[in-house]
Design an enzyme around this catalytic site. Structure first.
Site, PDB file in Angstrom:
ATOM      1  N   GLU A 172      37.042 -22.012  42.943  1.00 43.60           N
ATOM      2  CA  GLU A 172      37.028 -21.187  44.163  1.00 43.60           C
ATOM      3  C   GLU A 172      37.947 -21.877  45.155  1.00 43.60           C
ATOM      4  O   GLU A 172      37.586 -22.909  45.713  1.00 43.60           O
ATOM      5  CB  GLU A 172      35.607 -21.109  44.738  1.00 43.60           C
ATOM      6  CG  GLU A 172      34.614 -20.365  43.873  1.00 43.60           C
ATOM      7  CD  GLU A 172      34.903 -18.884  43.784  1.00 43.60           C
ATOM      8  OE1 GLU A 172      35.624 -18.341  44.648  1.00 43.60           O
ATOM      9  OE2 GLU A 172      34.412 -18.264  42.827  1.00 43.60           O
TER      10      GLU A 172
ATOM     11  N   LYS B 294      28.866 -33.145  43.427  1.00 52.45           N
ATOM     12  CA  LYS B 294      29.711 -34.040  44.236  1.00 52.45           C
ATOM     13  C   LYS B 294      30.067 -33.269  45.510  1.00 52.45           C
ATOM     14  O   LYS B 294      30.949 -32.426  45.514  1.00 52.45           O
ATOM     15  CB  LYS B 294      30.970 -34.383  43.447  1.00 52.45           C
ATOM     16  CG  LYS B 294      31.547 -35.754  43.733  1.00 52.45           C
ATOM     17  CD  LYS B 294      32.001 -36.002  45.147  1.00 52.45           C
ATOM     18  CE  LYS B 294      33.368 -35.481  45.452  1.00 52.45           C
ATOM     19  NZ  LYS B 294      33.689 -35.485  46.901  1.00 52.45           N
TER      20      LYS B 294
END
Ligand code: NAD
Length: 490
Positions: free
Chosen positions: A248, A173
């Site tokens: 992250e 995505k």
């Protein structure tokens, strides 16, 4: 106008509901692409395709998976310039940076192709009689790979290369601001002969498509890059399904300059830390910590270099600072500049929108430097993700460490000094995932990258990056089959 469809089960397909959304060029302000807008039905189709492809892909011998990734790497090299142009059109970053980045992408696919057949199990010397034990490293199944807009294909490489090498299948995505390059990349995936369903892409927004993907019961692991607030939501949704997560996230990294540093290198390091990519990098050195004795001289030179930066067309080779990637980000940066002014920080450069360097709708912000920043100000504590630097003075090493570590984030830090002992002391005591000494922002496919604290969970790159996509199974085999008392656990 370009049209991009979703990529599901080896085919480019329209979104089930027939919806699309626009992609706008931040330099010209023009809508240049229409992207198919997925919904929960498309997410389900993509996950179902990935699930169906999993037995075949994970069952393929690792050296054969590696061959396909090597082929992909060669094809990526052929398309590097083309992919870079798409990235620039979508996120407005300098072509010079994006082309170097796109030429570097293939290194991830080659590196993880090389690792694919080097993941070995262990033979633990278990204490039980007549028992042999060994471990296997196995892929999770379907993994969701969610990326941000600042370096879409690089982030995809961090995730896709190791996840495929490890035998997982993927649903990607990309960011709603930069979906085109990832969809274009699927043409290369297809050409490389990666079997259908192994990689799928659903485009759309985080709140609908991203969250539907994270919540899908057949997604076993999520690897996410984005802001800490979205990362927290992903973590919370994943927790409901006890899913594995790698995050992250953002940062507010300290770039620390001691009085014994090579001044000119440190000035360039500070500039690169905050103004490269118009400050839109997770590792931006947005807090510049200067030893008090060099503060004024350093700021003077810093302002001189930053003032000379050329603001303009991202495709032009002489441009240093390109537009901000999208309108919400542009507004956010300008708001933070106001906040800093209200907090009492002193604006010594920039401090507002930049006019006249491009088209009417170009999203330019002036390179901005604030001095007199205290570490408890919002401008020092919150991620701006733009070309806005806060300068904070410090007295000695301990003082620098206290300021540097007094933050919720822990992605990276820079240290500028000629004192070898200090290099080791600082790199040990900074609470971050990466420390750069006398340099800034080096990232390599060989070395782990990731954050501590609110900057994330898990590591990308290097062998650790591959292990993120593998789980350990332990197998016990009885070497004698003598009957035992079944009511006592041995
Ligand atoms: P963002 O969090 O808004 O979006 C990132 C991605 O997550 C997008 O694809 C978005 O659609 C999706 N998303 C958003 N909410 C979601 C949800 N609830 N569920 C699932 N998916 C969701 O971030 P952004 O504005 O695109 O990127 C900038 C942020 O990314 C900054 O904070 C930056 O520091 C961070 N970043 C981190 C790294 C890193 O490696 N640590 C690298 C680049 C960017």
């Amino acid at each position: 106008m370009q049209n991009y469809d979703l990529y599901i089960d080896g085919a480019f397909v329209k979104a089930a509901a027939g919806r699309t959304f626009e992609s706008r060029n931040p330099y010209t302000g023009e809508v240049w692409a229409q992207i198919a807008h997925a919904d929960a039905t498309d997410v389900d189709r993509a996950v179902t395709a990935a699930k169906a492809a999993f037995p075949g892909w994970s069952g393929l011998k690792p050296h054969l998976r590696a061959r396909q990734l090597l082929k992909l790497a060669d094809l990526v090299d052929e398309k590097a310039e083309f992919l870079a142009e798409i990235e620039v059109r979508d996120n407005g970053k300098l072509y010079a940076e994006m082309v170097a980045q796109c030429r570097y992408l293939s290194s991830w696919y080659r590196y993880y192709a090389g690792l694919a057949d080097k993941i070995e199990g262990t033979v633990p010397p278990v204490d039980k009689a007549n028992m042999f034990a060994f471990t296997r490293s196995e892929p999770y199944g379907v993994v969701a790979l969610i990326t941000a807009w600042n370096s879409p294909l690089l982030m995809l490489a961090f995730k896709l290369a190791p996840s495929l090498a490890a035998g997982n299948t993927a649903v990607v995505k990309p960011s709603e601001f930069t979906s085109a390059s990832t969809l274009e990349f699927m043409k290369i995936v297809e050409k490389a002969g990666i079997p259908k369903g192994v990689v799928n892409v659903v485009a759309g927004f985080g709140a609908d498509v991203g969250s539907a993907l994270v919540a899908h019961p057949d997604v076993a692991k999520i690897s996410f890059t984005g802001s800490d607030t979205s990362g927290q939501k992903v973590y919370e949704t994943a927790a409901k399904g006890i899913k594995r997560v790698a995050l992250e996230l953002g940062g507010k990294s300290p770039n620390i300059v001691f009085e014994d540093a090579d001044m000119e290198s440190a000035v360039m390091g500070a500039i690169s830390g905050i103004f490269a990519a118009t400050g839109q990098t997770c590792i931006a050195g947005s807090r510049l910590l200067l030893q008090r004795s060099i503060h004024d001289k350093f700021v003077e030179r810093l302002v001189e270099v930053a003032r000379a930066a050329k603001i303009g067309d991202p495709m032009h080779p002489d441009t240093n600072i390109s537009p901000v990637a999208n309108e919400p980000q542009y507004n956010k940066i300008l708001q933070y500049i106001d906040i800093a002014k209200k907090e009492g920080a002193r604006c010594v450069l920039g401090g507002g929108p930049h006019e006249g360097a491009g088209h009417n709708r170009s999203l330019f912000v002036q390179p901005t430097i604030f001095t007199g920043v205290r570490n408890d100000m919002r401008i020092a504590q919150e991620e701006v993700f733009g070309p806005v630097l806060g300068v904070i003075p410090f007295d000695d090493e301990q003082h620098a460490l206290t300021i540097a570590n007094d933050i919720r984030f822990g992605l990276a830090a820079g240290v500028w000094t000629r004192d070898v002992g200090r290099m080791f002391r600082m790199s040990e005591k900074l609470h971050v995932g990466t420390v750069w000494v006398n340099t800034y922002r080096t990232v390599s496919f060989h070395a782990p990258f990731g954050g501590t604290k609110r900057s994330g969970v898990g590591r990308e790159n290097g062998i650790e990056g591959m292990k993120e996509f593998l789980q350990t199974k332990t197998v016990y085999i009885a070497t004698e089959t003598a009957p035992v008392n079944p009511f006592i656990i041995r």
